[in-house]
Design a protein around this motif. Sequence first.
Motif, mmCIF file in Angstrom:
data_model
loop_
_atom_site.group_PDB
_atom_site.id
_atom_site.type_symbol
_atom_site.label_atom_id
_atom_site.label_comp_id
_atom_site.label_asym_id
_atom_site.label_seq_id
_atom_site.Cartn_x
_atom_site.Cartn_y
_atom_site.Cartn_z
ATOM 1 N N ASP A 47 0.900 -1.152 0.094
ATOM 2 C CA ASP A 47 -0.140 0.113 0.022
ATOM 3 C C ASP A 47 0.843 1.219 -0.023
ATOM 4 O OD1 ASP A 47 -2.529 1.468 0.084
ATOM 5 O OD2 ASP A 47 -2.497 1.523 2.305
ATOM 6 N N GLY A 48 0.370 2.055 -0.580
ATOM 7 C CA GLY A 48 1.266 3.593 -0.629
ATOM 8 C C GLY A 48 2.519 3.603 -1.610
ATOM 9 N N ASP A 49 3.313 4.335 -1.387
ATOM 10 C CA ASP A 49 4.521 4.461 -2.198
ATOM 11 C C ASP A 49 5.648 3.264 -1.773
ATOM 12 O OD1 ASP A 49 3.332 6.598 -3.459
ATOM 13 O OD2 ASP A 49 4.455 8.051 -1.942
ATOM 14 N N ALA A 50 6.464 2.895 -2.771
ATOM 15 C CA ALA A 50 7.378 2.001 -2.554
ATOM 16 C C ALA A 50 8.298 2.406 -1.294
ATOM 17 C CB ALA A 50 8.187 1.771 -3.720
ATOM 18 N N PRO A 51 8.683 1.368 -0.463
ATOM 19 C CA PRO A 51 9.959 1.683 0.346
ATOM 20 C C PRO A 51 11.214 1.756 -0.243
ATOM 21 C CG PRO A 51 9.032 -0.436 0.809
ATOM 22 C CD PRO A 51 8.162 0.256 -0.174
ATOM 23 N N ASP A 52 12.232 2.072 0.604
ATOM 24 C CA ASP A 52 13.582 2.020 -0.116
ATOM 25 C C ASP A 52 14.175 0.645 -0.396
ATOM 26 O OD1 ASP A 52 13.681 4.776 0.053
ATOM 27 O OD2 ASP A 52 14.795 4.742 1.906
ATOM 28 N N THR A 53 13.616 -0.478 0.182
ATOM 29 C CA THR A 53 13.784 -1.892 -0.041
ATOM 30 C C THR A 53 13.259 -2.340 -1.196
ATOM 31 O OG1 THR A 53 12.166 -2.360 1.627
ATOM 32 C CG2 THR A 53 14.599 -2.037 2.365
ATOM 33 N N VAL A 54 12.499 -1.587 -1.866
ATOM 34 C CA VAL A 54 11.557 -2.275 -3.130
ATOM 35 C C VAL A 54 11.714 -1.452 -4.170
ATOM 36 C CG1 VAL A 54 9.654 -3.413 -3.920
ATOM 37 C CG2 VAL A 54 10.203 -3.520 -1.692
ATOM 38 N N ASN A 55 12.030 -1.906 -5.653
ATOM 39 C CA ASN A 55 12.138 -1.338 -6.823
ATOM 40 C C ASN A 55 10.768 -0.648 -6.807
ATOM 41 O OD1 ASN A 55 11.792 -0.793 -9.602
ATOM 42 N ND2 ASN A 55 13.884 -1.230 -9.719
ATOM 43 N N PRO A 56 10.464 0.785 -7.208
ATOM 44 C CA PRO A 56 9.279 1.245 -7.340
ATOM 45 C C PRO A 56 8.589 0.609 -8.494
ATOM 46 C CG PRO A 56 10.985 2.755 -8.051
ATOM 47 C CD PRO A 56 11.662 1.505 -7.306
ATOM 48 N N SER A 57 9.051 0.260 -9.422
ATOM 49 C CA SER A 57 8.470 -0.443 -10.574
ATOM 50 C C SER A 57 7.752 -1.953 -10.282
ATOM 51 C CB SER A 57 9.436 -0.498 -11.703
ATOM 52 O OG SER A 57 8.589 -1.156 -12.776
ATOM 53 N N LEU A 58 8.597 -2.648 -9.597
ATOM 54 C CA LEU A 58 8.146 -3.909 -8.960
ATOM 55 C C LEU A 58 7.105 -3.670 -7.963
ATOM 56 C CD1 LEU A 58 8.316 -7.231 -8.682
ATOM 57 C CD2 LEU A 58 10.348 -6.785 -7.129
ATOM 58 N N TRP A 59 7.000 -2.800 -7.089
ATOM 59 C CA TRP A 59 5.974 -2.520 -6.090
ATOM 60 C C TRP A 59 4.921 -2.142 -6.751
ATOM 61 C CZ3 TRP A 59 6.040 -2.728 -0.838
ATOM 62 C CH2 TRP A 59 5.286 -1.924 -0.064
ATOM 63 N N ARG A 60 4.736 -1.466 -7.686
ATOM 64 C CA ARG A 60 3.805 -1.033 -8.676
ATOM 65 C C ARG A 60 3.123 -2.570 -9.306
ATOM 66 N NH1 ARG A 60 2.324 -0.712 -14.009
ATOM 67 N NH2 ARG A 60 0.843 0.736 -14.550
ATOM 68 N N GLN A 61 4.073 -3.133 -9.821
ATOM 69 C CA GLN A 61 3.410 -4.323 -10.417
ATOM 70 C C GLN A 61 2.810 -5.174 -9.226
ATOM 71 O OE1 GLN A 61 3.182 -5.356 -13.552
ATOM 72 N NE2 GLN A 61 3.347 -7.409 -13.664
ATOM 73 N N SER A 62 3.381 -5.453 -8.058
ATOM 74 C CA SER A 62 2.860 -6.176 -7.055
ATOM 75 C C SER A 62 1.648 -5.603 -6.598
ATOM 76 C CB SER A 62 4.034 -6.473 -5.999
ATOM 77 O OG SER A 62 4.898 -7.172 -6.545
#
Length: 609
Positions: A47-62
């Motif tokens: 939920d929300g924006d990607a944390p520093d420990t996850v690539n933001p593009s992968l966070w979006r996909q998940s």
Amino acid sequence: MLNSLPFSDTQDFEDANRGLVGRRQPNAVTDAHGTVVWDNDTYSFLDGDAPDTVNPSLWRQSKLNVAEGLFEVVPGIYQVRGMDLSNTSIIEGDEGVIVIDTLLTNETGAAALALYREHRGDRPVKAIVYTHSHADHYGGTKGFISTADVDSGAVKIFAPEGFVEHSIVENVYAGTAMNRRAAYMFGAALARGPQGQVGAGLGQTLSTGEVSFVPPTDIISTTGQEVTVDGVRMIFQMAPGTEAPSELLLYLPDFKALCTAEDATHTLHNTLTLRGAVVRDPHAWAHYLTETIDLFGGDVEVAFASHHWPTWGKERVVRFLQDQRDIYAYLHDQTLRMLNKGLTGPEIAEEIQLPPALENAWNARGYYGSVSHNVKAIYQRYLGWFDGNPAHLWEHTPVERAKRYAKLAGGVDALVTNAREAFDAGDFRWAAEVANHAVFAEPDHAAAREVLADTYEQLGYGAENGTWRDFYLAGAMELRDGQFGTPTETNAPDVIANLTPEMLFDALAIQVNGPEAWDENLSIDVVLTDADTRYRVRLSNGALTYSAAAQEGDADATITGTRSALPALAAGSPDALAAAGLEVTNPSVLGRLVAVLDPGDKNFAIVTP
């Protein structure tokens, strides 16, 4: 990533949530013993924006993949998503339903069907379509129907030509190694969370229940072949050698709906999956997607697949198919262009650049396959493992190379120091290479394991590809905590039970420990009473071979029984054979064969020697 990709484009989020009918709450599925085999709720942190420990593009996909529930694609077509790595699609007919793909395990399959029936009524299953020969598309079949339903003719099962052979071969011949590597690929043992498993790009992860295998009743072999079941018209398109060796797509003309199976999803797929498989043909893949557009692009209004969410609207569907087609064609052709200039696979992977239109197409991003490992696989498909450099023709094993690197560096401690310096400088690729040599030279060196685990962790945090992240973080976990084995196995009893005699003999041959069998010389006749067939199985020079031709002389032993009982031979014990109804003359001969069998290791080392 945040600055270079079109994060303002939210169309996928609208599509992934469109048509929601109802959810299963809580979305945890258990087996008969109460063990949880699937729990989509563990991804509530997405939920929300990607944390520093996850690539933001992968966070979006998940965040897109975790959308769960029963969804209406169009009236009469429904999908259950977020219940396994894959989707199941349900087409309503005159009286019952046709199911397209059945998830990986019986437990999640049954839960998906129950969710559909909760909202749409208790319609009987009239037919099942297996789109291709990967277990997450047929393994949950007994959650939808029973073998009695198929045997009675009440349910038909359609599959592409070659389905049975490829399904069984992939899960048995190299099944032990593939399943162990799949545990890395899908992060099966990793904790769910921003510092752990966040998804595998194609879906979230694998369920861990019981895998079933019910053979098809009807084989589809021709593009354009049309079948009507329960009033539902289906037009099939063959696509062998693409995402799977045996694969088909299907069009539902009365719904103007196209099922793209796994040949067009919202990710760049694999030309060679990291768990291991036969290298796929991206040239054929692109060709078949062109054919799909030519066949159905004039009428289609919606495309749905065995993973991810649908795409609506003729123009959007065709553009989606074109992007998917072009990414495989481009990678294939550019790899061959550079290969013919003398570049090697790793060099091409560094050199290749995607066209901006594909670079910015969310459905072509490398969440499951990647440009890097797909290019290397295409190189492998054409030229094999050898890059032509004589220095690479006869290299030392990883352990022996590591020992020599350690000596060159002045000892393992020096390697660790160099790796830590590279880590501190952010050169994680070099840190991984150096620290890996340190661990393979001296596996118990605590500082070497620590810096390698730290490095894998940082590489995982930065990875856009879900399976790369899982591999890195799984490696870090095993370096710190020890090996976690194989949580999900697709070489299940149902699969073994459907081995043909030839496949069974091949599966035994793969297990023969050659050096231990060098001096063994024996023969066994296998007589199938219900097939009027006799095989002569021989063990000589460490090789197990077989023939169905007439043979001279008597064998050293004979096994007699029905074809359906023969898979008990895989167990090897006299008790198992007797329980299955197989008669054995001269059991000591079978004992000699069993004595030289060397089964695979489900817990073999990956990040250590």
